[in-house]
Design an enzyme around this catalytic site. Structure first.
Site, mmCIF file in Angstrom:
data_model
loop_
_atom_site.group_PDB
_atom_site.id
_atom_site.type_symbol
_atom_site.label_atom_id
_atom_site.label_comp_id
_atom_site.label_asym_id
_atom_site.label_seq_id
_atom_site.Cartn_x
_atom_site.Cartn_y
_atom_site.Cartn_z
ATOM 1 N N THR A 274 0.573 -1.021 -0.325
ATOM 2 C CA THR A 274 0.174 0.022 -0.030
ATOM 3 C C THR A 274 1.072 1.609 0.018
ATOM 4 O OG1 THR A 274 -1.549 -0.786 1.641
ATOM 5 C CG2 THR A 274 -2.158 1.307 1.427
ATOM 6 N N PHE A 276 1.496 5.559 0.454
ATOM 7 C CA PHE A 276 0.996 6.452 1.495
ATOM 8 C C PHE A 276 0.684 7.511 0.669
ATOM 9 C CE2 PHE A 276 0.048 2.482 3.623
ATOM 10 C CZ PHE A 276 -1.030 2.832 4.612
#
Length: 391
Positions: A274, A276
């Site tokens: 992921t 960010f």
């Protein structure tokens, strides 16, 4: 005080971002750093610098950031639902009434303790004070209202794709992207102690986490139930002492909420990462000493080859695009096609683009000048260092 303002106008749309630029790499908590007016002026495409100081003594006023108050009384050994160890996430309605009570950098994230976003915040800002927020909106507002110093929020996942909500919020709020952080996600199957895999009938987690573990959960034969985030699923299973329900969450969530790890790395693809974004009130001054990335958003008139022309401004200058995302332009009605013969209608779109270049580079500035010639709207969201590490 020196202020960086970038405004790109079109006949139909005028949007702007405004913030204070620091010439320090890391700003001191709760304070806007001073900015030297002797620094070289950047191109107006990225930021035009001017002095807002009207005081007679020439000194810059410093605004103090407002932090977050302690939400609960100190009770380090209390593990009840409302204890300091497991605080409720902040909501938008709580934000205006909070005050500062410490020197540590406060970093907002969405979720509860043990969420992957908390780990990302701690990777982005070591030794920070992570501050949980119940929704992405609350994290944006916390930074805007000086209640925290930064926010770290997910923008895309290698398996689940883009987090569209945060793309929309980037345009709605006047925050700046000042960095990125990539986090490898390792899902675990958690349950209360004494509960075996064969005892489970269902599993709780965030919809993306459930999708990322679909093969494993199907093989075990568990029904799936979506919940706001992974750590909240673990917290619910623990506090309700559920015997037939597990959670898909991190090993840190298991430790925080006292759950047993029944299986580790249950995601279907081991390359589960992921990305960010690190958000702040003030933009950073981009450099060229290390790899930089720039994020922009723009809109175009409808017509053959218009998007091709927009992307060509980067290709002509050997600038690599790493991401392009289109989102419908909100509050914009459908427009009729100029071709009167077919009578078709179409959406207006915003295009979010990340490209590998710093706004300190002339080629990046020239590319955006070129794009501005035919874009109906253009905004620089941030120019920041590329994260080349991964946990």
């Amino acid at each position: 005080m020196a202020t960086a303002t970038y405004i790109i106008r079109s006949p139909a749309v005028i949007l702007s971002g405004k913030g204070t630029v620091s010439d320090q790499k890391t700003a001191s908590p709760f304070q806007i750093p001073q900015f030297s007016m002797n620094r070289r002026r950047f191109t107006a495409l990225f930021a035009s610098l001017h002095d807002d100081n009207n005081t007679s003594d020439g000194s810059n006023k410093i605004r103090k950031a407002v932090g977050l108050e302690k939400l609960f009384e100190d009770s380090p050994y209390d593990v009840s639902k409302d204890s300091p160890l497991h605080p409720r996430p902040l909501t938008s309605t709580q934000l205006p009434n909070t005050i500062s009570d410490g020197p540590r950098l406060r970093v907002a994230y969405q979720g509860v303790r043990g969420a992957y976003s908390e780990a990302a915040a701690e990777k982005a800002y070591p030794n920070c004070e992570p501050v949980p927020c119940d929704q992405f909106d609350a994290a944006f507002e916390a930074v805007e209202k000086w209640l925290v110093d930064r926010a770290v929020l997910p923008i895309e996942n290698s398996l689940g794709g883009s987090i569209h909500r945060n793309y929309d919020l980037l345009l709605r709020h006047n925050l700046h992207i000042v960095g990125e952080v990539k986090l490898a996600v390792h899902h675990c199957l958690l349950a209360n102690h004494g509960v075996r895999v064969e005892d489970l009938k269902r599993v709780l987690s965030h919809p993306q986490a459930l999708a990322q573990c679909e093969y494993t959960l199907t093989k075990i034969g568990l029904s799936r139930e979506a919940i706001d985030d992974t750590a909240l699923a673990a917290k619910h299973v623990a506090f309700e002492k559920l015997k037939d329900t597990g959670a898909v969450a991190s090993s840190m969530a298991a430790k925080i909420y006292g759950l047993n790890i029944l299986a580790e790395n249950i995601q279907d693809d081991c390359d589960n990462v992921t990305r960010f974004l690190m958000l702040a009130r003030e933009p950073i001054i981009p450099g060229v000493e290390k790899p930089f990335k720039t994020s922009i958003v723009f809109s175009l008139e409808e017509g053959p080859g218009v998007l091709f022309k927009a992307l060509a401004v980067f290709a002509l200058r050997q600038i690599n695009l790493t991401k392009i995302e289109s989102r419908p332009l909100r509050n914009q009605p459908l427009r009729a096609s100029d071709d009167n013969n077919n009578g078709s209608k179409y959406f207006d779109y915003l295009f979010y683009v990340d490209f590998e270049a710093s706004m300190a580079e002339e080629r990046a500035q020239n590319a955006l000048r070129h794009l501005k010639e035919f874009a109906t709207f253009l905004r620089v969201l941030g120019s920041y260092a590329v994260d080349t590490t991964m946990l």
